[in-house]
Design an enzyme around this catalytic site. Structure first.
Site, PDB file in Angstrom:
ATOM      1  N   VAL A  73      97.563 128.266  65.055  1.00 48.92           N
ATOM      2  CA  VAL A  73      98.944 127.787  65.050  1.00 48.92           C
ATOM      3  C   VAL A  73      99.570 127.912  66.438  1.00 48.92           C
ATOM      4  CG1 VAL A  73     101.230 128.064  64.007  1.00 48.92           C
ATOM      5  CG2 VAL A  73      99.178 128.259  62.587  1.00 48.92           C
ATOM      6  N   ALA A  76      98.314 124.979  68.355  1.00 49.94           N
ATOM      7  CA  ALA A  76      98.954 123.761  67.850  1.00 49.94           C
ATOM      8  C   ALA A  76     100.409 123.662  68.291  1.00 49.94           C
ATOM      9  CB  ALA A  76      98.865 123.729  66.321  1.00 49.94           C
ATOM     10  N   GLU A  77     101.149 124.746  68.142  1.00 51.14           N
ATOM     11  CA  GLU A  77     102.561 124.706  68.501  1.00 51.14           C
ATOM     12  C   GLU A  77     102.746 124.545  70.004  1.00 51.14           C
ATOM     13  OE1 GLU A  77     106.808 126.765  67.439  1.00 51.14           O
ATOM     14  OE2 GLU A  77     104.982 127.591  66.550  1.00 51.14           O
ATOM     15  N   THR A  78     101.873 125.140  70.786  1.00 48.86           N
ATOM     16  CA  THR A  78     101.928 124.979  72.241  1.00 48.86           C
ATOM     17  C   THR A  78     101.751 123.509  72.612  1.00 48.86           C
ATOM     18  OG1 THR A  78     101.121 127.217  72.633  1.00 48.86           O
ATOM     19  CG2 THR A  78     100.817 125.615  74.417  1.00 48.86           C
TER      20      THR A  78
END
Length: 154
Positions: A73, A76-78
């Protein structure tokens, strides 16, 4: 304060993470963030429509010896947040408002590659899908992030 004579304080950090020189104006005074550095995320491509980065499994595992789900995550969020920030452009910024992930298979060693693809690039919202794969191209997880685009305060 930014000027044309003082080097950006995070220039070395950005270069080590694979961030292209043309993005120094955007990130040079803010850096990548301590978590991105700590996770060992390395950018291969950064853009609003598509961004790609790698992350080592080593150092990012959970007690069972596999890559921590939260590490998926973080990658992904980065990727989604950086892509949304680039879409937002000067004088605007992106704020993550939703992120979710499905984990398909574990990985215990090697490198994970995250590929972020825009689903929607609007005036006030962006949505990106991020697919994490292993070195053989097998899908490890799929994530989706939605970012709100706001004007900078000022």
């Amino acid at each position: 304060m930014m000027d044309n004579f003082t080097p950006a304080p995070y220039a070395a950090e950005l270069a080590a993470a694979g961030v292209p020189d043309e993005l120094l104006d955007w990130l040079g005074w803010r850096g990548l963030g301590a978590l991105v550095v700590k996770m060992g995320i390395h950018f291969l491509e950064i853009g609003p429509e598509r961004s790609v980065a790698t992350m080592p499994v080593a150092g990012n595992t959970q007690v069972a010896g596999i890559l921590h789900g939260g590490a998926h995550v973080v990658l992904a969020e980065t990727l989604g947040s950086f892509a949304a920030g680039m879409h937002a452009g000067p004088g605007r910024h992106a704020l993550g408002i939703e992120v979710g992930a499905t984990h398909h298979r574990p990985i215990a060693e090697g490198t994970v590659t995250g590929t972020c693809t825009a689903i929607h690039l609007g005036r006030t919202l962006t949505t990106h899908e991020i697919v994490m794969t292993d070195e053989k191209g097998r899908r490890l997880s799929t994530a989706r992030i939605t970012n709100l685009i706001r004007d900078d305060a000022g």
